[in-house]
Design an enzyme around this catalytic site. Structure first.
Site, PDB file in Angstrom:
ATOM      1  CE  LYS A 124      -4.417  -1.383   1.226  1.00 23.16           C
ATOM      2  NZ  LYS A 124      -4.725  -1.531   2.659  1.00 23.16           N
ATOM      3  CG  HIS A 127      -0.645   7.692   2.853  1.00 16.71           C
ATOM      4  ND1 HIS A 127      -1.010   8.316   4.018  1.00 16.71           N
ATOM      5  CD2 HIS A 127      -1.269   6.484   2.851  1.00 16.71           C
ATOM      6  CE1 HIS A 127      -1.828   7.534   4.691  1.00 16.71           C
ATOM      7  NE2 HIS A 127      -2.004   6.415   4.010  1.00 16.71           N
ATOM      8  CG  HIS A 130       2.010   5.812   6.631  1.00 10.60           C
ATOM      9  ND1 HIS A 130       1.586   5.647   5.338  1.00 10.60           N
ATOM     10  CD2 HIS A 130       1.342   4.887   7.354  1.00 10.60           C
ATOM     11  CE1 HIS A 130       0.716   4.658   5.275  1.00 10.60           C
ATOM     12  NE2 HIS A 130       0.536   4.179   6.495  1.00 10.60           N
TER      13      HIS A 130
HETATM   14  N1  ARG Z   1      -1.009  -0.674   9.926  1.00 11.61           N
HETATM   15  C1  ARG Z   1      -1.946   0.035  10.720  1.00 11.61           C
HETATM   16  C2  ARG Z   1      -2.571   1.165   9.917  1.00 11.61           C
HETATM   17  O1  ARG Z   1      -2.008   1.610   8.945  1.00 11.61           O
HETATM   18  C3  ARG Z   1      -1.341   0.627  11.960  1.00 11.61           C
HETATM   19  C4  ARG Z   1      -0.878  -0.384  12.957  1.00 11.61           C
HETATM   20  C5  ARG Z   1      -0.615   0.225  14.291  1.00 11.61           C
HETATM   21  N2  ARG Z   1      -0.124  -0.716  15.260  1.00 11.61           N
HETATM   22  C6  ARG Z   1      -0.867  -1.629  15.870  1.00 11.61           C
HETATM   23  N3  ARG Z   1      -0.278  -2.455  16.704  1.00 11.61           N
HETATM   24  N4  ARG Z   1      -2.154  -1.704  15.685  1.00 11.61           N
HETATM   25  O2  ARG Z   1      -3.647   1.619  10.276  1.00 11.61           O
END
Ligand code: ARG
Length: 562
Positions: A124, A127, A130
């Site tokens: 993905k 962006h 992040h």
């Molecule tokens: N990958 C997830 C997102 O983009 C964030 C993960 C954050 N960490 C976790 N342990 N939930 O929304």
């Protein structure tokens, strides 16, 4: 020297411990009143005397010495002026001695802090959304490390889910190895976007089948998945390098595939699991929250299920004192539910888990949008900001050497600082022009101030003058203000950790730079002579040390010249 402690030891109030008195010592807003003041109002009841009288009696009992220049009583306050030359020496000697370690401490020794940040999604876009998690997480990682903690940086990869089945189906239909190899993550993302707009029911079914194949360990499906994953990681690694971001673990969601079942079992044993419309949930209604969905009706696990397994794994592996999740505030409910379920499971360490939430970042010229094809890639923002920084440098200082390298530090620093300079929960609108303003509250202002100090020190060195001796000189007002600010840096670092708020460091640095520039304009450094010049050089070096240490904690590089 800890002035509060020193002064507190001189003050005897019945029933009060030195530490309590030290905590009560305030800094009067007007330096003319004194450097520290003890309000005596709260002692009146116990001592059965008026605050004014208490202050007078205390003042009479304390003699001035090398450290305390003056003690006086006024309106119920006991005021202290410290010996400025002594304070100046104290602060400067310490900063010059400690150098890169000034502001560091051992307060976290023996304690582990897990920090979950950046946590990118495989295949993905990486962006602008992040940016905050990445740079705030990275800053907290360095701040905790600086304070003696063992920080464990975790990139909880988004590498689990039906979207990978879709990706494989799309690749099989429209993709080829060469295009993907050349286009990298962009090509992969294009396939995914195309699937979402063009896939019919047959392709959806294929996607489900590919996902099942990944799950069941099918070789080909997993090889493709691993390929997409390595493309994504290679891509983000380049950005991490530019932002000075590192991780200790890339255990993502997939890592917990085989670790969820025991958790579900435990929930069942503890009678926390309920069936609801075929799904398995934990009822959180008594806590004012919607139910926590643990298993879908088809038995599939969820994001929350994997986070439960991850939290337990982290505790068992690292025995953390704190586990931080640097994730946008949109996930507030998710983390409240996660922590609550862990608490209900009897994990008393659930109280040590913290959702470090932050606000949205958007661009002034084109709002962030997650709709197909409208994503603002972080890499593009960095590239654009570096280009603009290059142009600004060209205009300000055409003869500057290494313009490309300086532009990289300035441009990347400006983007990072955009997410680090304000209270993290605030939504921010990033503007290139504002971020690259040499006179604003910007990283380039800090970098420029550092370079200015470096240039003075360079000239001094060329004349054989040392910046490492600290003669006893009574500082003028501008110098004293700067010194006080430099002395406040270690506390700012501690507070940033306590509040999970790197902007405390950013603010401290902006104040430092402002006061340094005032000192620089008001006090001649190289034109002064003897002890005064030596003192000012030491002060310049100390200010540069604080700015450099602080910027290093924020992950922002400092060019030698600008
Ligand atoms: N990958 C997830 C997102 O983009 C964030 C993960 C954050 N960490 C976790 N342990 N939930 O929304």
């Amino acid at each position: 020297m800890d002035y509060r402690q020193y002064i507190a030891e001189k003050i005897c109030v019945e029933g009060m411990r030195t530490e309590e008195i030290a905590a009560l010592l305030a800094v009067p807003p007007d330096p003319a009143m004194g450097d520290y003041a003890l309000p005596c109002f709260r002692f009146a009841k116990v001592l059965k005397k008026s605050p004014a009288l208490i202050a007078q009696e205390l003042a009479a009992a304390i003699a001035a010495d090398d450290v305390i220049a003056e003690v006086s009583a006024l309106n119920g306050y006991l005021n202290f002026k410290v010996n400025k030359a002594g304070m100046a020496q104290d602060v400067l000697v310490r900063i010059l001695r400690e150098g890169e370690r000034y502001g560091a401490s051992r307060m976290g020794e023996g304690k582990v802090v897990c920090i979950d940040y950046s946590s990118v999604n495989i295949a993905k876009p990486f962006h602008i959304g992040h940016l905050s998690t990445t740079v705030i997480g990275g800053a907290l990682y360095r701040i905790f490390t600086f304070l003696g903690y063992r920080a464990v940086g975790i990139n909880h990869l988004g590498d689990y889910g039906t979207q990978f089945g879709k990706l494989i189906a799309a690749y099989k239909k429209w993709g080829d190895r060469e295009t993907v190899e050349q286009g990298g993550i962009h090509a992969v993302n294009d396939l995914y976007v195309r699937f979402n707009s063009e896939a019919d029911e047959a392709m959806e079914a294929e996607a489900r089948e590919y996902f099942r194949l990944i799950e069941s360990g099918d070789k080909e499906a997993n090889a493709l998945f691993d390929w997409f994953k390595s493309l994504t990681l290679a891509y983000v690694q380049k950005i991490y390098d530019r932002l000075h971001i590192t991780f200790d673990s890339y255990a993502g969601e997939r890592f917990y595939s085989d670790k969820m079942e025991p958790v579900v079992e435990e929930l069942r044993e503890k009678h926390l699991l309920q069936e609801s419309e075929g799904a398995q949930i934990v009822d959180l209604e008594p806590y004012g929250m919607p139910p926590a969905l643990i298993l879908r009706s088809d038995g599939a696990s969820l994001y929350l299920t994997r986070d439960l397994a991850a939290a337990i794994y982290r505790y068992n592996t690292y025995h953390f004192a704190k586990c931080l999740y640097v994730v946008a505030y949109q996930q507030n409910l998710h983390f409240k539910q996660l922590f609550k379920v862990l608490e209900l499971m009897g994990r008393d360490w659930a109280k040590d888990m913290v959702h470090v939430a932050y606000g949205m970042v958007s661009l002034e010229d084109g709002a962030m949008s997650t709709r197909k094809g409208k994503v603002v890639w972080l890499e593009d923002v960095l590239t654009r900001c570096v280009e603009k920084a290059r142009a600004v440098l060209e205009e300000k200082n055409p003869s500057l050497e290494n313009k490309d390298e300086v532009a990289e530090l300035v441009g990347v620093g400006a983007v990072a600082f955009g997410a680090l300079c304000n209270n993290k929960i605030k939504d921010i609108v990033f503007s290139y022009d504002r971020a690259l303003n040499f006179d604003g509250e910007t990283s380039v202002y800090l970098q420029y101030t550092c370079a200015r100090a470096a240039s003075v020190l360079g000239k001094a060195a060329a004349e054989g003058l040392s910046a490492d001796t600290v003669p006893a000189v009574a500082p003028c007002a501008a110098e004293a203000e700067l010194l006080k600010q430099l002395a406040a840096f270690p506390k700012a670092v501690e507070q940033a950790a306590e509040k999970y708020e790197p902007s405390v460091v950013s603010r401290c640095l902006l104040d430092t730079a402002k006061l340094f520039n005032r000192f620089y304009l008001e006090c001649k450094i190289m034109q002064a002579e003897g002890d005064v010049r030596a003192f000012r050089l030491a002060l310049t070096k100390a200010a540069r040390t604080v700015l450099k240490n602080g910027l290093a904690l924020l992950g922002i590089g400092v060019p030698e010249k600008m």
